[in-house]
Design an enzyme around this catalytic site. Structure first.
Site, PDB file in Angstrom:
ATOM      1  N   GLU A  11      64.710   0.008  29.256  1.00 37.05           N
ATOM      2  CA  GLU A  11      64.157   0.183  30.603  1.00 37.05           C
ATOM      3  C   GLU A  11      65.235   0.067  31.678  1.00 37.05           C
ATOM      4  O   GLU A  11      65.239   0.818  32.646  1.00 37.05           O
ATOM      5  CB  GLU A  11      63.033  -0.831  30.869  1.00 37.05           C
ATOM      6  CG  GLU A  11      61.753  -0.541  30.106  1.00 37.05           C
ATOM      7  CD  GLU A  11      61.133   0.817  30.462  1.00 37.05           C
ATOM      8  OE1 GLU A  11      61.371   1.338  31.558  1.00 37.05           O
ATOM      9  OE2 GLU A  11      60.410   1.364  29.600  1.00 37.05           O
ATOM     10  N   ASP A  51      56.331   4.272  38.503  1.00 36.72           N
ATOM     11  CA  ASP A  51      57.739   4.637  38.711  1.00 36.72           C
ATOM     12  C   ASP A  51      57.743   6.020  39.385  1.00 36.72           C
ATOM     13  O   ASP A  51      56.672   6.507  39.781  1.00 36.72           O
ATOM     14  CB  ASP A  51      58.509   4.666  37.377  1.00 36.72           C
ATOM     15  CG  ASP A  51      58.239   5.945  36.606  1.00 36.72           C
ATOM     16  OD1 ASP A  51      57.108   6.472  36.727  1.00 36.72           O
ATOM     17  OD2 ASP A  51      59.141   6.438  35.909  1.00 36.72           O
ATOM     18  N   TYR A  74      58.112  -2.206  38.572  1.00 34.39           N
ATOM     19  CA  TYR A  74      57.953  -1.233  37.492  1.00 34.39           C
ATOM     20  C   TYR A  74      58.441  -1.815  36.161  1.00 34.39           C
ATOM     21  O   TYR A  74      57.744  -1.782  35.146  1.00 34.39           O
ATOM     22  CB  TYR A  74      58.700   0.086  37.789  1.00 34.39           C
ATOM     23  CG  TYR A  74      58.872   0.873  36.512  1.00 34.39           C
ATOM     24  CD1 TYR A  74      57.791   1.558  35.974  1.00 34.39           C
ATOM     25  CD2 TYR A  74      60.067   0.844  35.799  1.00 34.39           C
ATOM     26  CE1 TYR A  74      57.895   2.204  34.754  1.00 34.39           C
ATOM     27  CE2 TYR A  74      60.185   1.479  34.579  1.00 34.39           C
ATOM     28  CZ  TYR A  74      59.101   2.160  34.066  1.00 34.39           C
ATOM     29  OH  TYR A  74      59.208   2.779  32.857  1.00 34.39           O
TER      30      TYR A  74
END
Ligand code: SF4
Length: 343
Positions: free
Chosen positions: A57, A159, A141
């Site tokens: 991520e 996002d 997010y």
């Protein structure tokens, strides 16, 4: 579109599309699987699921999936296979492993976050979104994505891709983050949040793309309120760039070179040629290139100054450069330097 029937229809369409067309084989989507299960990647055996998701991520925040997969994800995990390894990492080695990904504050925050996990969460990434949000470098997010993709929590998040999809489905021109967050929550499929959220991300990346959305292929076409003028509902704010001219100087002596380790916020800990706005004297101009960095559009002119005596500089042997964390700007300037050196 906000009634229960439409929402259930949307959830079902999204899931069956994901089943056929989603990027289900991405390695970070299959962490925690057993050796014989479909999607298991040998290279990730021994990698903790939450840690592998977290690294993916953070890398994906500013870098395309294909580049992360091809160049960065596996080598990084090989070097730093756990939060513990990250907490003990030498900053220079960490920046070196991050070289090419840009936005180096992300790499520095990885270490700070690992240390914070040791101090506050017994050395593991917490599973709840509000706890994740307390960690360095983790915003709304990313906290949601880790909670959902690493711990199967039924949470929603927004996002850039999800923002665009929601804005178009609900025909919203300038929706606030709060409004979008509420809509993401409204359509969340709590029975399969993992696939639902991955499907939304994939739909934004593969079908509901920024400039030319492929509405004809979209599973949500019937439900989408903005399908006739999708571009009206996803206008992103134009970034205002500042133009800046800089001169980059490589001072050399025999097969050694001078590089500066930056102390400024911009490139902290990374090595650069000597950068200045004034043109260097007694130096040979070897070319120029353009470079973007945060809000700056840089035009860099590159020079070499070859010394006959060592003088007072601290030199680095050219063959040692591959061990140092070099900024992207430095890598581009070194290309010109090498061309000039061998021509
Ligand atoms: S129909 Fe078009 S605009 Fe609407 S979600 Fe699908 S791709 Fe996006």
């Amino acid at each position: 579109m906000k009634d229960k029937t439409s929402i259930i229809a949307l959830q079902n369409k999204l899931l069956s599309w994901y089943d056929k067309h989603g990027r289900k084989t991405l390695p970070w989507r299959n962490l925690g699987k057993n050796k014989n299960e479909l999607g298991f990647d040998e290279r990730l055996s021994g990698i903790n699921r939450a840690y592998g998701v977290y690294i993916s991520e953070i890398m994906l925040q500013q870098t395309q999936v294909s580049r992360v997969l091809r160049d960065f994800y596996f080598p990084f995990l090989e070097k730093f296979p756990s939060l513990k390894a990250l907490a003990r990492a030498d900053e220079s080695e960490l920046l070196k492993a991050w070289q090419g990904l840009g936005y180096y504050s992300r790499a520095r925050n990885l270490k700070l976050c690992a240390l914070q996990c040791e101090a506050e969460f017994k050395g593991i990434l917490p599973r709840k979104k509000d706890e994740l949000l307390r960690l360095k470098g983790i915003g709304s997010y990313t906290a949601g994505a880790i909670a959902c993709f690493a711990y199967d929590e039924a949470v929603s998040f927004v996002d850039g891709n999800i923002k665009r999809v929601l804005s178009r489905i609900f025909k919203l021109e300038q929706a606030s983050l709060k409004e979008l967050g509420n809509l993401a929550e409204l359509i969340l499929n709590k029975n399969n949040a993992f696939d639902h959220n991955q499907a939304l991300l994939d739909l934004g990346a593969l079908i509901c793309t920024p400039k030319i959305p492929k509405c004809g292929l979209c599973p949500l076409y019937e439900l989408c309120e903005g399908k006739f003028q999708p571009l009206n509902y996803s206008k992103s704010k134009k970034t205002k760039y500042e133009k800046l001219n800089l001169n980059a100087l490589f001072i050399t002596y025999e097969d050694k070179i001078v590089l500066e380790k930056s102390k400024t916020k911009l490139y902290k800990g990374l090595y650069n040629p000597i950068l200045a706005q004034t043109k260097p004297i007694n130096a040979l101009y070897i070319g120029s290139f353009k470079h973007s960095y945060t809000k700056y559009k840089l035009e860099i002119k590159v020079y070499i100054q070859r010394l006959k005596n060592k003088e007072d500089y601290e030199f680095i042997a050219l063959k040692e450069l591959e061990l140092l964390p070099l900024s992207n700007l430095c890598l581009k300037a070194l290309k010109l330097f090498n061309q000039a050196r061998f021509s």
